[in-house]
Design a protein around this motif. Structure first.
Motif, PDB file in Angstrom:
ATOM      1  N   GLU A 382      -1.216 -33.153   2.912  1.00  0.00           N
ATOM      2  CA  GLU A 382      -1.148 -31.709   2.668  1.00  0.00           C
ATOM      3  C   GLU A 382      -2.532 -31.113   2.422  1.00  0.00           C
ATOM      4  N   GLU A 383      -3.376 -31.810   1.652  1.00  0.00           N
ATOM      5  CA  GLU A 383      -4.708 -31.280   1.348  1.00  0.00           C
ATOM      6  C   GLU A 383      -5.558 -31.162   2.609  1.00  0.00           C
ATOM      7  N   GLN A 386      -4.350 -28.125   4.490  1.00  0.00           N
ATOM      8  CA  GLN A 386      -4.815 -26.896   3.832  1.00  0.00           C
ATOM      9  C   GLN A 386      -6.295 -26.668   4.095  1.00  0.00           C
ATOM     10  N   VAL A 412       5.748 -32.374   7.259  1.00  0.00           N
ATOM     11  CA  VAL A 412       4.723 -31.877   6.332  1.00  0.00           C
ATOM     12  C   VAL A 412       4.230 -30.496   6.770  1.00  0.00           C
ATOM     13  N   GLN A 415       6.777 -27.832   6.113  1.00  0.00           N
ATOM     14  CA  GLN A 415       6.904 -27.550   4.688  1.00  0.00           C
ATOM     15  C   GLN A 415       5.797 -26.613   4.225  1.00  0.00           C
ATOM     16  N   LEU A 416       4.578 -26.817   4.731  1.00  0.00           N
ATOM     17  CA  LEU A 416       3.434 -25.997   4.327  1.00  0.00           C
ATOM     18  C   LEU A 416       3.393 -24.655   5.041  1.00  0.00           C
TER      19      LEU A 416
END
Length: 541
Positions: A382-383, A386, A412, A415-416
């Protein structure tokens, strides 16, 4: 083999239990009926001699009736164990060994030799079967060959680099050979094949574009590069709504075009039925198929709803299709022109190069640093996503070499950033449905591209015009339909395919009604999914 080892283990435990029980009974009997106590070790010796009928040692003869009956019982038990072991263990083991021995040669003729077997070869296999073209896989893994043979697939074991193996594959009577092992091995396979038969048609599948010239020098008649085609196709899908030049419409003559359209959220026709959208009545475009949640539906009903992420397969005039495309694009995301590419192998590199050459902002994420890599890390993190500003991106292209990782990465990303399109590469066709379920908007399998490209090269009377799309468009003869009209043949109902156009005497005929009758020498242009096109080939060819 685990079942056999378990059976053998249980049999040995049972035999040991019988020996121990008889040993206890023999000791007790000798003490009670013969008044001659024996040690446990001596008792075991006598029991084993009796069970195997090898002799009775120094204790024979026995005076009591009870002990003689015990010895008879042990003798009969030993004989029974022998007779049980033969049908239950020995004979089945020999049969299993014979059954599991992989074939080492074939007597096929006019066949295609495929070196070696990989899951991506399944598409080629089904295409060949639909065209009634025999084939044999050559693989150096005995377990793989045994498994294929059990599934009814012709295969032999051997090293495809060796001339002896190619002779066993009946290369003298083959129609073509496909080298699809790896780039280095393929070169040796080509040389071996050409050494045996210089006139044999040899097709090589390459991963690295740079080695294509070496394969041609080795003697390959055709070199296909599916990873390059797949990467460029994924890039086109990710940029359809940004630049018109990336729209992969197939033009047939001046009047008819065919393409697939992804329905985006908040677009004009999302949520409407096919009839309500006015695709045919107002725009003159015909829907000849659709993918709903990854499942192809030939000839969808007018009342079927066009939801977000539905993919329509349509045909019509180019201007009409251009108008329809504008109505499938979400205005909310139309301004974004950033694309994230996850994975920088051959597929990802080609996708990134096409995006960059078109002036589209491209961010490449890869687990290892190197030239062309913008962010080092996993696209499942996730990081990392982002950092790549996934929420401000138009799409994410997942060009990973592992389907499990690709499925997880899709989850993933969704979801983001639920509004960001996921354009994914799959290795095996069976995982396409899973990727759609995970939220991907568009999925194309390497096996599909490879199989189509090889089929188009191998089959003289069939040309696949769209190896890089989810739908299949072929140019083929149809001897089974000669003298019959399209209405009489009822091709769409029987196969799920649509005959888009016909080539007759150097003329392209596009206005085909039910009364159109197929003539000798006609070439038909047919569209559908891989499965429905194979049904058409079996039906009409």
């Amino acid at each position: 083999m685990n079942t056999w080892w378990r059976r053998i283990f249980l049999s040995l435990v049972a035999v040991l239990g019988i020996i121990l029980v008889y040993t206890f009974i023999y000791q007790w009997g000798m003490m009670v009926y013969e008044d001659d106590p024996q040690s446990y070790a001596h008792a075991i010796q006598v029991v084993i001699e009796s069970l195997t009928t090898a002799g009775f040692g120094g204790d024979a003869p026995w005076e009591s009736t009870e002990m003689n009956l015990l010895i008879v019982a042990m003798n009969l038990t030993g004989v029974l164990l022998v007779f049980l072991a033969l049908p239950l263990l020995v004979v089945p083991l020999f049969q299993q060994a014979l059954q599991d021995r992989p074939p080492e040669l074939t007597d096929l003729s006019n066949h295609v030799i495929i070196c070696s077997y990989t899951p991506r070869a399944d598409v080629l296999r089904t295409e060949l079967e639909a065209a009634n073209v025999p084939y044999v896989f050559v693989d150096d893994d005995p377990d793989t060959v045994v498994e294929l043979t059990h599934d009814g697939i012709e295969a032999i074991v051997g090293d495809p680099e060796q001339e002896e193996t190619l002779r066993a594959a009946n290369i003298d009577f083959a129609r073509a050979l496909v080298a699809d092992v790896d780039d280095e091995t393929n070169a040796t396979v080509i040389l071996s094949a050409k050494q045996l038969r210089d006139d044999l048609r040899v097709v090589s599948v390459v991963e690295d574009d740079d080695v294509a010239s070496y394969h041609r020098y080795a003697g390959a008649d055709e070199v296909v590069r599916p990873r390059r085609v797949l990467g460029r196709s994924l890039a086109k899908k990710a940029t359809t709504s940004i630049f018109a030049e990336f729209q992969d419409t197939i033009q047939l003559g001046d009047k008819v075009a065919i393409t697939e359209l992804l329905i985006q959220g908040d677009s004009d026709i999302a949520g409407q039925t096919i009839a309500e959208s006015g695709i045919r009545d107002r725009m003159g475009v015909t829907v000849i198929g659709a993918w709903f949640n990854g499942e192809f539906v030939p000839v969808p009903r007018p009342d079927q709803r066009i939801d977000e992420n539905t993919i329509l397969l349509v045909t019509g005039g180019r201007d009409d299709i251009t108008e329809l495309k504008a109505r499938t694009i979400s205005r909310a995301t139309n301004h974004r022109d950033r694309v994230i590419v996850g994975g920088y192998g051959i597929v990802g590199r080609n996708a990134a190069e096409l995006l960059t050459s078109g002036g589209i902002s491209c961010t490449v994420v890869e687990t290892a640093a190197g030239d062309g890599i913008d962010i080092v890390g996993s696209v499942t993190d996730e990081e990392i996503l982002q950092t790549a500003a996934v929420s401000d991106s138009r799409a994410v292209i997942l060009a990973l070499d592992d389907d499990t990782t690709t499925i997880f990465a899709t989850l993933v990303v969704k979801q983001l950033a639920p509004d960001v399109e996921v354009i994914a590469r799959a290795n095996e066709t069976e995982n396409i449905r899973k990727l759609y379920q995970a939220g991907a908007e568009y999925v194309l399998a390497l096996s599909t591209v490879t199989g189509r490209m090889l089929t188009s090269v191998l089959l003289e009377d069939e040309e696949i015009l769209t190896p890089e799309t989810q739908f299949e468009l072929i140019r083929t003869t149809a001897p089974g339909l000669v003298g019959r009209s399209l209405g009489e043949s009822d091709v769409r109902a029987r196969t799920g395919c649509t005959v888009i156009a016909a080539e007759r005497d150097d003329e392209l005929l596009t206005d085909l009604g039910p009364e159109f009758t197929v003539r000798e020498g006609d070439t038909l242009i047919v569209a559908g999914s891989d499965e429905t096109v194979n049904q058409f080939i079996s039906f009409a060819c």
